[in-house]
Design a protein around this motif. Structure first.
Motif, PDB file in Angstrom:
ATOM      1  N   GLU A 180    -117.510  67.041 -59.913  1.00 46.71           N
ATOM      2  CA  GLU A 180    -117.366  68.456 -59.988  1.00 46.71           C
ATOM      3  C   GLU A 180    -118.699  69.295 -59.852  1.00 46.71           C
ATOM      4  N   ALA A 181    -119.949  68.674 -60.087  1.00 44.14           N
ATOM      5  CA  ALA A 181    -121.441  69.302 -59.710  1.00 44.14           C
ATOM      6  C   ALA A 181    -121.366  69.461 -58.313  1.00 44.14           C
ATOM      7  N   ALA A 182    -120.880  68.483 -57.540  1.00 44.20           N
ATOM      8  CA  ALA A 182    -121.139  68.359 -56.142  1.00 44.20           C
ATOM      9  C   ALA A 182    -120.098  69.302 -55.419  1.00 44.20           C
ATOM     10  N   GLY A 183    -119.000  69.858 -56.082  1.00 45.39           N
ATOM     11  CA  GLY A 183    -118.049  70.656 -55.541  1.00 45.39           C
ATOM     12  C   GLY A 183    -117.062  69.979 -54.959  1.00 45.39           C
ATOM     13  N   LEU A 184    -116.818  68.586 -55.660  1.00 41.18           N
ATOM     14  CA  LEU A 184    -115.574  67.761 -55.258  1.00 41.18           C
ATOM     15  C   LEU A 184    -114.454  67.440 -56.220  1.00 41.18           C
ATOM     16  N   LYS A 244    -127.034  71.462 -61.890  1.00 41.97           N
ATOM     17  CA  LYS A 244    -125.611  72.068 -62.224  1.00 41.97           C
ATOM     18  C   LYS A 244    -124.880  71.120 -63.389  1.00 41.97           C
ATOM     19  N   LEU A 245    -125.049  69.623 -63.276  1.00 43.42           N
ATOM     20  CA  LEU A 245    -124.588  68.742 -64.375  1.00 43.42           C
ATOM     21  C   LEU A 245    -125.367  69.017 -65.669  1.00 43.42           C
ATOM     22  N   MET A 246    -126.598  68.968 -65.583  1.00 42.92           N
ATOM     23  CA  MET A 246    -127.220  69.122 -66.832  1.00 42.92           C
ATOM     24  C   MET A 246    -127.143  70.558 -67.630  1.00 42.92           C
ATOM     25  N   GLU A 247    -126.935  71.540 -66.820  1.00 39.57           N
ATOM     26  CA  GLU A 247    -126.953  72.905 -67.076  1.00 39.57           C
ATOM     27  C   GLU A 247    -125.404  73.012 -67.912  1.00 39.57           C
TER      28      GLU A 247
END
Length: 343
Positions: A180-184, A244-247
């Motif tokens: 998800e964080a990579a837009g996948l 993005k993941l950690m946020e």
């Protein structure tokens, strides 16, 4: 007359002694202030010693041997009749089993516990009332690809064949969030297999998978096995993907796999990735006295020479109450405060 006088004296003296004994009995208090009533309550709890089921994970992972190592430690408690170590589908299944009253103790990943507490992820509209018992080692998200696949980044997983862990496992939850964080999403991959560690490795050896997610302690013996026969690449989770993941998910923390450490794969270069703390959790209705006693046994075990599992050896026992996603069970909290581990 003398004889009867002596008998009367002895009778009166015995009444005096009995009276003194009765007074002592009524005011009897233990040095720590515990009354006999409290002592009787504790004895009743011991008489009603509880059998508990300890939810772990698959037999090829790290959770299961941890359960096996802690079983005899917890069975030393007078409050425990016996401990059954159950192989399960890991984090999600363990929390569902706690909710259903099947497990009374379990190992879970903080990300899954976060979802359960907040009614998100696989627990949408289904908040679970669970408590933290103690923190454990960090699970490091390790994405491993065959060199032939030319995968160098998370973005490169698009159009590839990827193993994402068993359905509902903490591994799959990590895979979903990293993608998800990579837009996948899964549809962006050419193939998705819900395989555990051992099966993912075998599929990579057979050329049926390009990459797989392993969310575990380091080293993961399955990855070590794969490295013996296949050239692999550790795919880093860094930069914008990591940010993005950690946020969005505060339970993720930066974690680097060092270079040149023989115990940790003997890598030529450091690998940047993220990690998630593992936790021991219990249902909120587990008795305070029982949880207190288990916390005491666990703490003492971690400070002993008897720790046999590598994932437990790396723990600092004075840090096991810190940074937990879930609220700590009152019984464990009381023990940790007594040790000066919590304010």
């Amino acid at each position: 007359m003398k004889k009867s006088g002596v008998l009367i004296y002895l009778f009166i003296f015995s009444l005096f002694i009995a009276a003194c004994g009765g007074t002592t009995e009524k005011t009897n208090t233990k040095p720590n202030g515990a009354t006999e009533e409290k002592e009787n309550e504790e004895q009743n709890l011991i008489d009603e010693a509880q059998a508990i089921v300890f939810g772990t994970g698959g037999t090829s992972g790290t959770y299961y041997p941890i359960g096996g190592a802690l079983k005899p430690i917890f069975e030393q408690s007078d409050y425990i009749k016996n401990v059954t170590v159950a192989a399960t589908g890991a984090s999600v299944a363990n929390i569902q089993n706690i909710q259903d009253g099947i497990n009374q103790f379990a190992i879970v990943m903080s990300d899954v516990a976060y979802d359960a507490l907040n009614g998100t992820g696989q627990f949408v509209n289904n908040k679970v009332d669970l408590k933290a018992f103690a923190g454990m080692y960090q699970n490091v998200v390790q994405v491993v690809a065959t060199k032939d696949s030319a995968i160098q980044s998370i973005d490169d997983l698009k159009g590839k064949k990827v193993g994402v862990g068993k359905v509902g496992s903490g591994v799959e939850q990590s895979a979903l969030k990293v993608l998800e964080a990579a837009g996948l999403i899964y549809d962006d991959l050419s193939k998705v297999t819900h395989t555990g560690y051992a099966d993912s490795v075998q599929e990579m050896k057979n050329g049926n998978l390009d990459a797989a997610f392993f969310t575990s302690g380091i080293p993961n013996s399955n990855i070590t096995d794969l490295m013996q026969s296949v050239d692999i690449t550790f795919v880093e989770i860094k930069g914008e993907v990591a940010s993005k993941l950690m946020e969005k998910y505060p339970f993720y923390k930066e974690n680097n796999i060092p270079a040149g450490d023989e115990v940790k794969y003997s890598l030529d270069n450091e690998v940047k990735t993220v990690g998630i703390q593992n936790m021991l959790v219990v249902p909120s209705n587990l008795k305070d006295e029982l949880v207190y006693d288990l916390a005491k046994h666990y703490y003492e075990y971690l400070g002993s020479e008897g720790v046999s599992v590598g994932a437990l050896k790396q723990l600092n026992r004075n840090d096991i109450a810190k940074g937990l996603i879930a609220p700590i069970h009152p019984g464990a909290e009381m023990f940790y405060k007594e040790q000066g581990m919590l304010e």
